[in-house]
Design a protein around this motif. Structure first.
Motif, PDB file in Angstrom:
ATOM      1  N   LYS A 283       0.770  -1.095  -0.044  1.00 54.47           N
ATOM      2  CA  LYS A 283       0.074   0.144   0.113  1.00 54.47           C
ATOM      3  C   LYS A 283       0.874   1.251   0.176  1.00 54.47           C
ATOM      4  N   GLN A 284       0.659   2.118  -1.097  1.00 50.81           N
ATOM      5  CA  GLN A 284       1.445   3.321  -1.071  1.00 50.81           C
ATOM      6  C   GLN A 284       0.625   4.581  -1.557  1.00 50.81           C
ATOM      7  N   PRO A 285       1.014   5.608  -1.432  1.00 49.75           N
ATOM      8  CA  PRO A 285       0.261   6.822  -2.000  1.00 49.75           C
ATOM      9  C   PRO A 285       0.822   7.053  -3.546  1.00 49.75           C
ATOM     10  N   SER A 286      -0.409   7.769  -4.217  1.00 51.15           N
ATOM     11  CA  SER A 286       0.120   7.936  -5.656  1.00 51.15           C
ATOM     12  C   SER A 286       0.804   9.303  -5.664  1.00 51.15           C
ATOM     13  N   ASP A 287       0.889   9.741  -6.862  1.00 46.62           N
ATOM     14  CA  ASP A 287       1.546  10.936  -7.122  1.00 46.62           C
ATOM     15  C   ASP A 287       0.724  12.239  -6.808  1.00 46.62           C
ATOM     16  N   THR A 288       1.300  13.284  -6.126  1.00 43.07           N
ATOM     17  CA  THR A 288       0.596  14.519  -5.666  1.00 43.07           C
ATOM     18  C   THR A 288       0.649  15.871  -6.822  1.00 43.07           C
ATOM     19  N   ASP A 289       1.405  15.393  -7.999  1.00 42.19           N
ATOM     20  CA  ASP A 289       1.547  16.653  -8.813  1.00 42.19           C
ATOM     21  C   ASP A 289       2.522  17.733  -8.335  1.00 42.19           C
ATOM     22  N   LEU A 290       3.787  17.394  -7.427  1.00 46.79           N
ATOM     23  CA  LEU A 290       4.435  18.177  -6.979  1.00 46.79           C
ATOM     24  C   LEU A 290       3.672  19.082  -5.721  1.00 46.79           C
ATOM     25  N   GLY A 291       2.733  18.292  -5.236  1.00 46.68           N
ATOM     26  CA  GLY A 291       1.921  19.202  -4.157  1.00 46.68           C
ATOM     27  C   GLY A 291       0.825  19.776  -4.442  1.00 46.68           C
ATOM     28  N   SER A 292       0.127  19.592  -5.600  1.00 43.16           N
ATOM     29  CA  SER A 292      -0.901  20.458  -6.018  1.00 43.16           C
ATOM     30  C   SER A 292      -2.117  19.648  -5.601  1.00 43.16           C
ATOM     31  N   LYS A 293      -1.877  18.162  -5.695  1.00 44.87           N
ATOM     32  CA  LYS A 293      -3.234  17.282  -5.599  1.00 44.87           C
ATOM     33  C   LYS A 293      -3.033  16.375  -4.219  1.00 44.87           C
ATOM     34  N   ALA A 294      -3.999  15.839  -3.769  1.00 43.42           N
ATOM     35  CA  ALA A 294      -4.183  15.100  -2.596  1.00 43.42           C
ATOM     36  C   ALA A 294      -3.859  13.809  -3.348  1.00 43.42           C
ATOM     37  N   PRO A 295      -2.987  12.771  -2.532  1.00 40.38           N
ATOM     38  CA  PRO A 295      -2.546  11.500  -3.079  1.00 40.38           C
ATOM     39  C   PRO A 295      -3.808  10.613  -2.762  1.00 40.38           C
ATOM     40  N   LYS A 296      -3.802   9.669  -3.805  1.00 39.49           N
ATOM     41  CA  LYS A 296      -4.635   8.428  -3.645  1.00 39.49           C
ATOM     42  C   LYS A 296      -3.675   7.556  -3.022  1.00 39.49           C
ATOM     43  N   GLU A 297      -4.454   6.665  -2.490  1.00 41.95           N
ATOM     44  CA  GLU A 297      -4.054   5.047  -1.878  1.00 41.95           C
ATOM     45  C   GLU A 297      -4.073   4.032  -3.021  1.00 41.95           C
ATOM     46  N   VAL A 298      -2.787   3.535  -3.426  1.00 37.25           N
ATOM     47  CA  VAL A 298      -2.571   2.606  -4.368  1.00 37.25           C
ATOM     48  C   VAL A 298      -2.492   1.253  -3.658  1.00 37.25           C
ATOM     49  N   LEU A 299      -2.880   0.165  -3.994  1.00 42.48           N
ATOM     50  CA  LEU A 299      -3.061  -1.342  -3.491  1.00 42.48           C
ATOM     51  C   LEU A 299      -2.210  -2.043  -4.627  1.00 42.48           C
ATOM     52  N   LEU A 300      -1.133  -2.661  -4.285  1.00 42.11           N
ATOM     53  CA  LEU A 300      -0.547  -3.734  -5.382  1.00 42.11           C
ATOM     54  C   LEU A 300      -0.686  -5.258  -4.700  1.00 42.11           C
ATOM     55  N   LYS A 301      -0.870  -6.006  -5.341  1.00 42.94           N
ATOM     56  CA  LYS A 301      -0.564  -7.662  -4.993  1.00 42.94           C
ATOM     57  C   LYS A 301       0.272  -8.261  -6.028  1.00 42.94           C
ATOM     58  N   GLY A 302       1.196  -9.149  -5.848  1.00 37.59           N
ATOM     59  CA  GLY A 302       1.998  -9.929  -6.822  1.00 37.59           C
ATOM     60  C   GLY A 302       2.841 -10.953  -6.254  1.00 37.59           C
ATOM     61  N   GLU A 303       4.138 -11.311  -6.758  1.00 42.55           N
ATOM     62  CA  GLU A 303       4.887 -12.331  -6.305  1.00 42.55           C
ATOM     63  C   GLU A 303       6.321 -11.751  -6.262  1.00 42.55           C
ATOM     64  N   PHE A 304       7.100 -12.204  -5.327  1.00 45.82           N
ATOM     65  CA  PHE A 304       8.672 -11.909  -5.198  1.00 45.82           C
ATOM     66  C   PHE A 304       9.557 -12.973  -5.066  1.00 45.82           C
ATOM     67  N   PHE A 305      10.671 -12.476  -5.461  1.00 44.70           N
ATOM     68  CA  PHE A 305      11.910 -13.831  -5.379  1.00 44.70           C
ATOM     69  C   PHE A 305      13.071 -12.860  -4.810  1.00 44.70           C
ATOM     70  N   ALA A 306      13.794 -13.877  -4.206  1.00 43.97           N
ATOM     71  CA  ALA A 306      14.958 -13.167  -3.390  1.00 43.97           C
ATOM     72  C   ALA A 306      16.160 -14.259  -3.083  1.00 43.97           C
ATOM     73  N   THR A 307      17.303 -14.044  -2.841  1.00 44.01           N
ATOM     74  CA  THR A 307      18.365 -15.091  -2.481  1.00 44.01           C
ATOM     75  C   THR A 307      19.100 -14.439  -1.326  1.00 44.01           C
ATOM     76  N   VAL A 308      19.370 -15.344  -0.492  1.00 43.90           N
ATOM     77  CA  VAL A 308      20.346 -15.055   0.690  1.00 43.90           C
ATOM     78  C   VAL A 308      21.676 -15.584   0.388  1.00 43.90           C
ATOM     79  N   GLN A 309      22.677 -14.466   0.615  1.00 48.58           N
ATOM     80  CA  GLN A 309      23.974 -14.755   0.505  1.00 48.58           C
ATOM     81  C   GLN A 309      24.721 -14.420   1.765  1.00 48.58           C
TER      82      GLN A 309
END
Length: 309
Positions: A283-309
């Motif tokens: 969950k994260q905010p959207s663009d504010t157009d350099l402060g001139s607009k109120a941000p919307k809340e954007v939701l994302l879902k997906g898959e991830f991958f990583a390695t441990v070294q």
């Protein structure tokens, strides 16, 4: 914390975007020739291009599969906009020995669903719901190559993001046609785990920074910017001597930095190779157009991958 997000975007229904190049359903669908590595790589590229779009999953190939492909074989297939999958997952966990330094490398986030929180008037009053959207950005929104320190923390683990392709300018479109730009980001992510090792079911959760979608050199349609351009719209010079409070945010640009939250759930592990992957919600905010607009809340879902070294 992320209860509302997780209820809106459940872990168990991750589906890829319909416009993406779909990966193969099973690795056995790729006919590999044992005669040469070139024939094997070519077979993987063909399998990616011809794979069925039904019942596909994010992450078509393993790291070794992708390493066997050349640039020309990957070009134009959409494979560069996907994350690898864990090779031959096992039930064993990745255990970290005391006294050694570890880091998470090749951390990759591949969103497959995007939504925007919108308020809707109902008989019961105003309710907030997640509205599904479609991506209008080309296939350049996967975050990859991210690395950072993996540290012990109170008997558990803490991941501190350091570097990598940790942001991507992305735009989604609501059903009504409104477009919502945002900077898909995990910059300065600090995520804590709920276990002392990394195994199936391990969860990481934390917060990160979301820089402004645009930088100070950007000029709006009226030539106004944060560090360059006009101070106000040239067509409205009389407001300089009067009250311009109604246009204050439009005239006074600023570089906003928001805060987002991320939760990862590990669903597959290969302890021998140090690989792990799973699903995420963000969950994260959207663009504010350099402060001139109120941000919307954007939701994302997906898959991830990583390695441990």
């Amino acid at each position: 914390m992320l209860a509302a997000l997780i209820s809106a975007l459940s872990y168990m229904s991750v589906k890829p975007l319909a416009s993406r190049v779909a990966p193969m359903q099973q690795r056995t669908a790729v006919e590999m020739s044992a005669q040469s590595a070139r024939v094997q790589a070519a077979g993987l590229a063909v399998a990616l291009a011809l794979a069925s779009t039904q019942s596909a999953v994010a992450g078509p190939f393993t790291r070794s599969d992708i390493a066997s492909l050349t640039y020309e074989q990957i070009k134009g297939t959409g494979l560069a906009n996907t994350c690898p999958k864990v090779e031959e997952p096992t039930a064993a966990s990745i255990k970290l020995e005391g006294g050694k330094k570890y880091k998470i490398d090749e951390f990759c986030l591949e969103p497959t669903q995007f939504a925007v929180l919108e308020e809707r008037l109902t008989k019961a009053g105003v309710v907030t719901e997640a509205v599904p959207t479609k991506v209008t950005t080309r296939q350049t929104y996967v975050l990859t190559g991210i690395e950072g320190d993996l540290l012990p923390d109170a008997g558990k683990l803490k991941f501190v993001e350091k570097d990598g392709i940790d942001y991507a300018a992305t735009t989604v479109q609501l059903p009504g046609g409104e477009r919502v730009p945002f900077l898909f980001s995990v910059k300065s992510l600090i995520a804590n785990s709920d276990t002392a090792d990394i195994g199936t079911g391990t969860k990481f959760s934390g917060k990160f920074q979301v820089p402004s979608y645009r930088t100070g050199l950007f000029l709006d349609p009226k030539g106004r910017g944060m560090v360059t351009g006009y101070d106000q719209a040239v067509a409205l010079p009389a407001l300089q001597a009067g009250d311009d409070s109604s246009l204050y945010n439009e005239n006074n640009k600023k570089f906003d930095v928001g805060i987002g939250s991320l939760e990862l759930k590990v669903t597959s592990v290969n302890a021998e190779l140090g690989e792990f992957g799973g699903v995420f919600v963000q969950k994260q905010p959207s663009d504010t157009d350099l402060g001139s607009k109120a941000p919307k809340e954007v939701l994302l879902k997906g898959e991830f991958f990583a390695t441990v070294q």
